[in-house]
Scaffold this active site. Sequence first.
Site, short mmCIF file in Angstrom:
data_model
loop_
_atom_site.label_atom_id
_atom_site.label_comp_id
_atom_site.label_asym_id
_atom_site.label_seq_id
_atom_site.Cartn_x
_atom_site.Cartn_y
_atom_site.Cartn_z
N ALA A 189 0.85 -1.20 0.00
CA ALA A 189 0.00 0.00 0.00
C ALA A 189 0.88 1.24 0.00
CB ALA A 189 -0.93 -0.01 1.21
N ILE A 192 2.72 3.39 -5.53
CA ILE A 192 2.24 2.74 -6.75
C ILE A 192 0.96 1.95 -6.46
CG2 ILE A 192 2.77 0.98 -8.50
CD1 ILE A 192 5.63 1.93 -8.50
N GLU A 211 -0.62 -4.91 2.95
CA GLU A 211 0.58 -4.13 3.28
C GLU A 211 1.26 -4.77 4.50
OE1 GLU A 211 2.53 -1.38 2.27
OE2 GLU A 211 3.62 -2.10 4.02
N ALA A 276 3.32 -4.39 -6.02
CA ALA A 276 3.84 -3.01 -5.98
C ALA A 276 4.60 -2.84 -4.67
CB ALA A 276 2.70 -2.01 -6.09
N ARG A 279 10.75 -0.27 -5.80
CA ARG A 279 11.60 -0.34 -6.99
C ARG A 279 13.05 -0.40 -6.54
NH1 ARG A 279 9.13 0.87 -11.77
NH2 ARG A 279 11.13 1.48 -12.68
N ASP A 319 16.99 7.76 -10.11
CA ASP A 319 16.62 6.60 -9.29
C ASP A 319 17.80 5.70 -8.94
OD1 ASP A 319 14.03 7.47 -9.55
OD2 ASP A 319 13.25 5.64 -10.47
N HIS A 451 -9.24 35.01 -3.71
CA HIS A 451 -10.46 34.38 -3.15
C HIS A 451 -11.51 34.26 -4.24
CE1 HIS A 451 -13.67 33.35 -0.38
NE2 HIS A 451 -14.41 34.27 -0.99
P1 NAD Z 1 6.83 1.89 -1.86
O1 NAD Z 1 8.09 1.66 -1.15
O2 NAD Z 1 6.20 3.24 -1.84
O3 NAD Z 1 5.70 0.86 -1.32
C1 NAD Z 1 5.87 -0.52 -1.32
C2 NAD Z 1 5.14 -1.11 -0.13
O4 NAD Z 1 5.13 -2.53 -0.25
C3 NAD Z 1 5.82 -0.81 1.19
O5 NAD Z 1 4.91 -0.14 2.03
C4 NAD Z 1 6.20 -2.19 1.73
O6 NAD Z 1 6.08 -2.29 3.14
C5 NAD Z 1 5.21 -3.11 1.04
N1 NAD Z 1 5.64 -4.52 0.94
C6 NAD Z 1 6.87 -4.99 0.58
N2 NAD Z 1 6.88 -6.35 0.60
C7 NAD Z 1 5.63 -6.76 0.96
C8 NAD Z 1 5.00 -8.05 1.15
N3 NAD Z 1 5.65 -9.20 0.97
N4 NAD Z 1 3.69 -8.09 1.54
C9 NAD Z 1 3.00 -6.93 1.72
N5 NAD Z 1 3.56 -5.70 1.56
C10 NAD Z 1 4.85 -5.60 1.17
O7 NAD Z 1 7.09 1.41 -3.36
P2 NAD Z 1 6.19 1.54 -4.68
O8 NAD Z 1 4.83 2.01 -4.38
O9 NAD Z 1 6.37 0.24 -5.40
O10 NAD Z 1 6.95 2.69 -5.49
C11 NAD Z 1 8.32 2.54 -5.87
C12 NAD Z 1 9.03 3.85 -5.99
O11 NAD Z 1 8.52 4.61 -7.08
C13 NAD Z 1 8.87 4.68 -4.74
O12 NAD Z 1 10.12 5.19 -4.39
C14 NAD Z 1 7.95 5.79 -5.15
O13 NAD Z 1 8.23 6.99 -4.48
C15 NAD Z 1 8.20 5.91 -6.65
N6 NAD Z 1 6.95 6.36 -7.27
C16 NAD Z 1 6.57 7.65 -7.10
C17 NAD Z 1 5.36 8.06 -7.61
C18 NAD Z 1 4.92 9.47 -7.41
O14 NAD Z 1 5.77 10.31 -7.15
N7 NAD Z 1 3.65 9.78 -7.49
C19 NAD Z 1 4.52 7.18 -8.27
C20 NAD Z 1 4.94 5.86 -8.41
C21 NAD Z 1 6.17 5.47 -7.90
#
Ligand code: NAD
Length: 478
Positions: A189, A192, A211, A276, A279, A319, A451
């Site tokens: 959660a 992504i 999560e 998700a 990365r 990245d 406003h």
């Molecule tokens: P994230 O680290 O935000 O979230 C991944 C989540 O998966 C974590 O909370 C983690 O605890 C959980 N997780 C890991 N293994 C697990 C398991 N076995 N079971 C259940 N939960 C588990 O990573 P993301 O959402 O994949 O995004 C990757 C990167 O890409 C991040 O650094 C993010 O900032 C970047 N990104 C940014 C944007 C944006 O700026 N809007 C959008 C997409 C991605």
Amino acid sequence: MSVKFDVVIIGSGPAGYVAAIKASQLGMNTACVEQWLGDGDKLQLGGTCLNVGCIPSKALLDSSQKYADTRDNLDIHGIDVGKPEINVAAMLSRKDKIVSQLTGGIAGLFKHNGVTAIAGTAKVLAGTKVEITDREGAVQIIEAGHIIIAAGSVPVEIPPAPIDDEYIIDSTGALKLSEVPGRLGVIGAGVIGLELGSVWRRLGSEVVMLEALDDFLPMMDEQIARESGKIFKKQGLDIRLGARVTGAEVKDCAVHVTYSNSDGEQTEVFDKLIVAVGRRPRSEGLFEPDSGITLDERGYIYVNDNCETEAPHVYAVGDIVRGPMLAHKGSEEGIMVVERIAGNSAQMNYDCVPSVVYTHPEIAAVGKTEQELKGEGIDCKVGVFPFAASGRALAANDADGMVKMIADAETDRILGCHIVGASAADLVQQVVIAMEFGSSAEDLALTVFGHPTLSEAVHEAALAVDGQAIHIANRKKR
Ligand code: NAD
């Protein structure tokens, strides 16, 4: 014949292509090497962000939000359009068109600025040389005055849920589902998971997010994360915390997921499962050991504050180096590096990098959270303004969320701003600018805001820092 460029950039994502354009603008003979091939094996510039990340996900987020708004929120305005229908194929094709328009746009900008785009996979050799292998296996070596590595990141895969690109998919697969899944599981959660889970939830999927951590959005300000969690629950996102996925098996056209939580082992069955879970830097095979480049303990290319690797004249940005994986952070690092190569002074201000989650409402932040500041023993003042008290938000029927402004208790300097609410991404940028100029909360409080606008919530939160908000009851002074 050996070719020589002043700068060779590896990767054409937002970190690489921006650096390439800037380097050319500064008069350097610049090449950008990219391995991504699109339709007809044509070189496709733009990296993850443009092809399978920020841009296509925003296209789907906007389409799905329009659909959900039409379905759920028009009657209150007195508009009756009957039951809307979603044409997933048309939605995906709109997204694909935007992607090709933007990736083609980078090719145009390269041409206009005189950047040489080279298709192939690059590897850094000793002595600032770059070996490039094309898709037929032909190898060429080019010499570079300077090298900038901007090779990006790839989704993390976890053994319990191996990607099969049909039932168990990653963020790329989740951008091209040809129909709305009845039940959609999401592992993670994070950013992504929330964005892609929101897309399919709005289109009608029952979405369950698993999560592993006990806290929701732990990198966010706790109050904002709590408020966001409540809003997502109202939207029907079933976010289960403390749920660690231990297995996923495809049986009879469905994914059977097992996970453990404090009550023991649980199972769920989904039509599709999105993984998700983060990365990781794409650093394998990127350089020869004698190039002098090193990795840190987490596989990122090791760089100093100026993005210099341990090899002379070799830099790394985006990245693939420490810091948040955000397109704009990579782009600014790229600009800093080429400015420095050109002999100009440039520095990156890592304290003022905004971050956004593009759910609806958006969550956006800059600077430190209240819990971080407390942890560091910094005495701070907090001002909060809810959108429920904003005339503009109410008029738009979009009044969930709040702005939270944090300032140093002694100097009043703004240390952070955290927002969940409509247009939070654009609102937080106002505070990024203020922080970049070293603004105090009072500076913002003394500024005239139009406003009625959503920005007034930023103004009121700045006023609330000193208990001077007008449109809410202020907390009693300490
Ligand atoms: P994230 O680290 O935000 O979230 C991944 C989540 O998966 C974590 O909370 C983690 O605890 C959980 N997780 C890991 N293994 C697990 C398991 N076995 N079971 C259940 N939960 C588990 O990573 P993301 O959402 O994949 O995004 C990757 C990167 O890409 C991040 O650094 C993010 O900032 C970047 N990104 C940014 C944007 C944006 O700026 N809007 C959008 C997409 C991605």
